[in-house]
Design a protein around this motif. Structure first.
Motif, PDB file in Angstrom:
ATOM      1  N   PHE A  65      54.054 -63.648  35.765  1.00 44.33           N
ATOM      2  CA  PHE A  65      53.852 -65.081  35.342  1.00 44.33           C
ATOM      3  C   PHE A  65      54.211 -64.979  33.727  1.00 44.33           C
ATOM      4  O   PHE A  65      54.891 -65.795  33.261  1.00 44.33           O
ATOM      5  CB  PHE A  65      52.428 -65.429  35.510  1.00 44.33           C
ATOM      6  CG  PHE A  65      52.249 -66.169  36.832  1.00 44.33           C
ATOM      7  CD1 PHE A  65      52.389 -67.525  37.000  1.00 44.33           C
ATOM      8  CD2 PHE A  65      51.861 -65.316  37.903  1.00 44.33           C
ATOM      9  CE1 PHE A  65      52.462 -68.111  38.166  1.00 44.33           C
ATOM     10  CE2 PHE A  65      51.600 -66.011  39.194  1.00 44.33           C
ATOM     11  CZ  PHE A  65      52.060 -67.457  39.529  1.00 44.33           C
ATOM     12  N   ASP A  66      53.639 -63.757  33.197  1.00 39.94           N
ATOM     13  CA  ASP A  66      53.926 -63.787  31.628  1.00 39.94           C
ATOM     14  C   ASP A  66      55.269 -63.652  31.335  1.00 39.94           C
ATOM     15  O   ASP A  66      55.970 -64.379  30.249  1.00 39.94           O
ATOM     16  CB  ASP A  66      53.087 -62.701  31.095  1.00 39.94           C
ATOM     17  CG  ASP A  66      51.265 -63.001  31.272  1.00 39.94           C
ATOM     18  OD1 ASP A  66      51.051 -64.143  31.290  1.00 39.94           O
ATOM     19  OD2 ASP A  66      50.614 -62.267  31.209  1.00 39.94           O
ATOM     20  N   LYS A  67      56.128 -62.720  31.978  1.00 39.52           N
ATOM     21  CA  LYS A  67      57.472 -62.386  31.705  1.00 39.52           C
ATOM     22  C   LYS A  67      58.420 -63.742  32.037  1.00 39.52           C
ATOM     23  O   LYS A  67      59.282 -64.008  31.126  1.00 39.52           O
ATOM     24  CB  LYS A  67      57.830 -61.076  32.206  1.00 39.52           C
ATOM     25  CG  LYS A  67      57.505 -59.807  31.773  1.00 39.52           C
ATOM     26  CD  LYS A  67      57.694 -58.588  32.699  1.00 39.52           C
ATOM     27  CE  LYS A  67      57.261 -57.515  31.842  1.00 39.52           C
ATOM     28  NZ  LYS A  67      57.614 -56.264  32.637  1.00 39.52           N
ATOM     29  N   SER A 121      35.183 -63.444  22.866  1.00 37.24           N
ATOM     30  CA  SER A 121      36.162 -64.017  21.547  1.00 37.24           C
ATOM     31  C   SER A 121      37.693 -63.340  21.976  1.00 37.24           C
ATOM     32  O   SER A 121      37.986 -62.254  22.262  1.00 37.24           O
ATOM     33  CB  SER A 121      35.629 -62.856  20.492  1.00 37.24           C
ATOM     34  OG  SER A 121      36.506 -62.939  19.432  1.00 37.24           O
ATOM     35  N   SER A 122      38.643 -64.282  22.160  1.00 33.45           N
ATOM     36  CA  SER A 122      39.736 -64.124  22.570  1.00 33.45           C
ATOM     37  C   SER A 122      40.815 -63.809  21.346  1.00 33.45           C
ATOM     38  O   SER A 122      40.632 -64.177  20.394  1.00 33.45           O
ATOM     39  CB  SER A 122      40.332 -65.483  23.227  1.00 33.45           C
ATOM     40  OG  SER A 122      41.816 -65.456  23.396  1.00 33.45           O
ATOM     41  N   GLN A 123      41.661 -62.960  21.747  1.00 37.65           N
ATOM     42  CA  GLN A 123      42.584 -62.446  20.774  1.00 37.65           C
ATOM     43  C   GLN A 123      44.064 -62.993  20.824  1.00 37.65           C
ATOM     44  O   GLN A 123      44.903 -62.662  20.549  1.00 37.65           O
ATOM     45  CB  GLN A 123      42.612 -60.897  20.935  1.00 37.65           C
ATOM     46  CG  GLN A 123      41.587 -60.105  20.458  1.00 37.65           C
ATOM     47  CD  GLN A 123      41.685 -58.712  20.586  1.00 37.65           C
ATOM     48  OE1 GLN A 123      42.736 -58.312  20.890  1.00 37.65           O
ATOM     49  NE2 GLN A 123      40.577 -57.952  20.476  1.00 37.65           N
ATOM     50  N   ILE A 124      44.061 -64.120  21.595  1.00 39.71           N
ATOM     51  CA  ILE A 124      45.319 -64.587  22.011  1.00 39.71           C
ATOM     52  C   ILE A 124      46.218 -65.115  20.609  1.00 39.71           C
ATOM     53  O   ILE A 124      47.387 -64.627  20.829  1.00 39.71           O
ATOM     54  CB  ILE A 124      45.143 -66.189  22.862  1.00 39.71           C
ATOM     55  CG1 ILE A 124      44.974 -65.512  24.348  1.00 39.71           C
ATOM     56  CG2 ILE A 124      46.224 -66.803  22.706  1.00 39.71           C
ATOM     57  CD1 ILE A 124      44.791 -66.569  25.162  1.00 39.71           C
ATOM     58  N   ASP A 125      45.421 -65.383  19.677  1.00 37.76           N
ATOM     59  CA  ASP A 125      46.330 -65.670  18.636  1.00 37.76           C
ATOM     60  C   ASP A 125      46.823 -64.686  17.840  1.00 37.76           C
ATOM     61  O   ASP A 125      47.777 -64.717  17.041  1.00 37.76           O
ATOM     62  CB  ASP A 125      45.258 -66.828  17.448  1.00 37.76           C
ATOM     63  CG  ASP A 125      44.849 -68.041  18.101  1.00 37.76           C
ATOM     64  OD1 ASP A 125      45.697 -68.475  18.789  1.00 37.76           O
ATOM     65  OD2 ASP A 125      44.028 -68.618  17.660  1.00 37.76           O
ATOM     66  N   PHE A 183      53.562 -61.896  19.298  1.00 37.45           N
ATOM     67  CA  PHE A 183      54.261 -60.755  19.991  1.00 37.45           C
ATOM     68  C   PHE A 183      54.576 -60.903  21.406  1.00 37.45           C
ATOM     69  O   PHE A 183      55.477 -60.052  21.836  1.00 37.45           O
ATOM     70  CB  PHE A 183      53.610 -59.508  19.833  1.00 37.45           C
ATOM     71  CG  PHE A 183      53.234 -59.203  18.330  1.00 37.45           C
ATOM     72  CD1 PHE A 183      54.125 -58.542  17.515  1.00 37.45           C
ATOM     73  CD2 PHE A 183      51.987 -59.507  17.792  1.00 37.45           C
ATOM     74  CE1 PHE A 183      53.654 -58.309  15.921  1.00 37.45           C
ATOM     75  CE2 PHE A 183      51.611 -59.096  16.387  1.00 37.45           C
ATOM     76  CZ  PHE A 183      52.490 -58.911  15.692  1.00 37.45           C
ATOM     77  N   GLY A 184      54.138 -62.023  21.961  1.00 39.29           N
ATOM     78  CA  GLY A 184      54.497 -62.216  23.295  1.00 39.29           C
ATOM     79  C   GLY A 184      53.944 -61.318  24.439  1.00 39.29           C
ATOM     80  O   GLY A 184      54.109 -61.494  25.591  1.00 39.29           O
ATOM     81  N   GLY A 185      52.893 -60.682  23.929  1.00 40.88           N
ATOM     82  CA  GLY A 185      52.133 -59.627  24.803  1.00 40.88           C
ATOM     83  C   GLY A 185      51.181 -59.115  24.029  1.00 40.88           C
ATOM     84  O   GLY A 185      51.006 -59.003  22.549  1.00 40.88           O
ATOM     85  N   VAL A 186      50.101 -58.220  24.604  1.00 35.58           N
ATOM     86  CA  VAL A 186      49.224 -57.352  23.761  1.00 35.58           C
ATOM     87  C   VAL A 186      49.684 -56.367  23.092  1.00 35.58           C
ATOM     88  O   VAL A 186      50.324 -55.363  23.788  1.00 35.58           O
ATOM     89  CB  VAL A 186      48.061 -57.249  24.725  1.00 35.58           C
ATOM     90  CG1 VAL A 186      47.013 -56.249  23.952  1.00 35.58           C
ATOM     91  CG2 VAL A 186      47.433 -58.293  25.504  1.00 35.58           C
TER      92      VAL A 186
END
Ligand code: KG4
Ligand code: ZN
Length: 342
Positions: free
Chosen positions: A166-168, A30-34, A39-42
């Motif tokens: 990569f994310d930044k 179950s992904s929490q990406i949404d 916030f651009g991050g966890v």
């Protein structure tokens, strides 16, 4: 042996049932990406809460998909660390509860070892020695696995992890979160030689540094824009990715040569990167080495890899003490507190 795996170290709630470390009976995420995207991050506190909400129904779903009941579970494996303290605690509490209620043996798993064992779900039982390259949102690390369950860390990042870089970079370019898959896709249409970004710490042992590269990308784009040009995002993505992958490939192959191992093993979310897989395969072929990497869904966080690593530890007679708590900074080479079989 049917092992239940639970993984809640970061922003994915994951539950799996795996038989004998090979046969995946169910593997749910179950992904929490949404939850975290805006916030651009966890956000750690939001991650813990989301784990609490979905873990119990996910456990029920994973069991029913596998056609099993709690009483069929013959081992419980759970991620102990590294990861977010509050997030890890949710999985640990659930795993201990299942183990205590069913009497099934309980085993704590290092998340990084999980990424390594993702390979053995598909490629057969471990045949050490390996040089393992783990590259994810939280880690960039080279380790020598001389035999099962023992690791010597050869080097790691001194600042950002590769996935974090990569994310930044993606966030700076306004490409959303997580950034790895987006940059990977854009890079397929860009020129990796368009911009010569720095290759940090090349030829300097097995440590990595990525924050300078991230800054170099930002500076380049700002400089171009200041001069009225918009640099093609595909070229920026491809050139950035090439700088990351170049260093990773060189260091991994050098580590395998130094330790005189024949097999290189990759694990972690960034191993989903097409260019990394391609370049590592090419370099390994040239060096006469075998390279193992998981299929795409098993590169990123999942619980099947935790169940697999736990199975191999249980099969060697290991058990983890119920006293164990979450260990956010757990290094790959630290043993967990053992429980003596009754
Ligand atoms: O292993 P993982 O799921 O979580 C951690 O343990 O950190 O890795 C997630 C990371 C994220 O930073 C994401 O951007 C990166 O893996 N990632 C990629 C790709 N797919 C995921 N990075 C580069 N290329 C990809 N295709
Ligand atoms: Zn991970």
């Amino acid at each position: 042996m049917k092992v239940l795996g639970i993984e809640t170290s970061c922003d994915d709630t994951a539950v799996a049932l795996v038989e004998d470390g090979r046969k995946v009976l169910s593997n749910l995420i179950s992904s929490q990406i949404d939850v975290h995207r805006r916030f651009g991050g966890v956000v750690p506190e939001l991650a813990s809460r989301a784990h609490v909400e979905v873990l119990t129904p996910l456990l029920d779903d994973a069991l029913s998909q596998a056609g099993l009941r709690y009483s069929d579970v013959e081992g419980v494996a759970v991620t102990v660390g590294p990861g977010l303290a509050g997030a890890l605690l949710v999985g640990l509490a659930a795993a201990k509860a299942v183990a205590l209620a069913t009497g099934a043996p309980f085993i704590g798993v290092n998340h990084l070892e999980g990424h390594i064992y993702a390979n053995f779900l598909e490629h057969g039982d471990p045949q050490p020695p390996y040089v393992c390259f783990i590259v994810s949102g939280g880690h960039t690390l080279l380790a020598h696995m001389a035999e099962q369950g023992t690791y010597q860390v050869m080097g790691q990042t001194v600042d950002d992890a590769a996935g974090e870089a990569f994310d930044k970079v993606a966030r700076f370019l306004g490409l959303g979160y997580p950034g790895g898959p987006v940059l990977d896709e854009l890079a397929t249409r860009g020129d990796p030689d368009a911009i010569r970004f720095p290759r940090a710490m090349e030829g300097q042992g097995y440590d990595f540094s990525l924050s300078g590269l991230k800054t170099a990308v930002i500076r380049h784009v700002r400089r171009e824009r200041a001069e009225g040009r918009e640099p093609p995002v595909e070229d920026v993505a491809a050139s950035f990715q090439e700088a990351v992958v170049d260093v990773q490939v060189h260091k991994t192959i050098a580590a395998a040569r130094e330790r005189e191992v024949q097999r290189v093993l990759l694990g972690g979310g960034v191993v989903a990167n097409r260019r990394l897989r391609e370049r590592m395969q090419q370099a390994a072929d040239e060096a006469g080495l075998t390279v193992l990497y998981p299929s795409l869904p098993l590169c990123t966080d999942n619980a099947a890899m935790i169940a697999c690593a736990g199975y191999h530890r249980l099969a060697r007679g290991e058990l983890t003490s119920f006293e164990i708590g979450a260990d956010p900074g757990l290094p790959l080479d630290r043993a967990l507190p053992e429980r003596r079989p009754a």
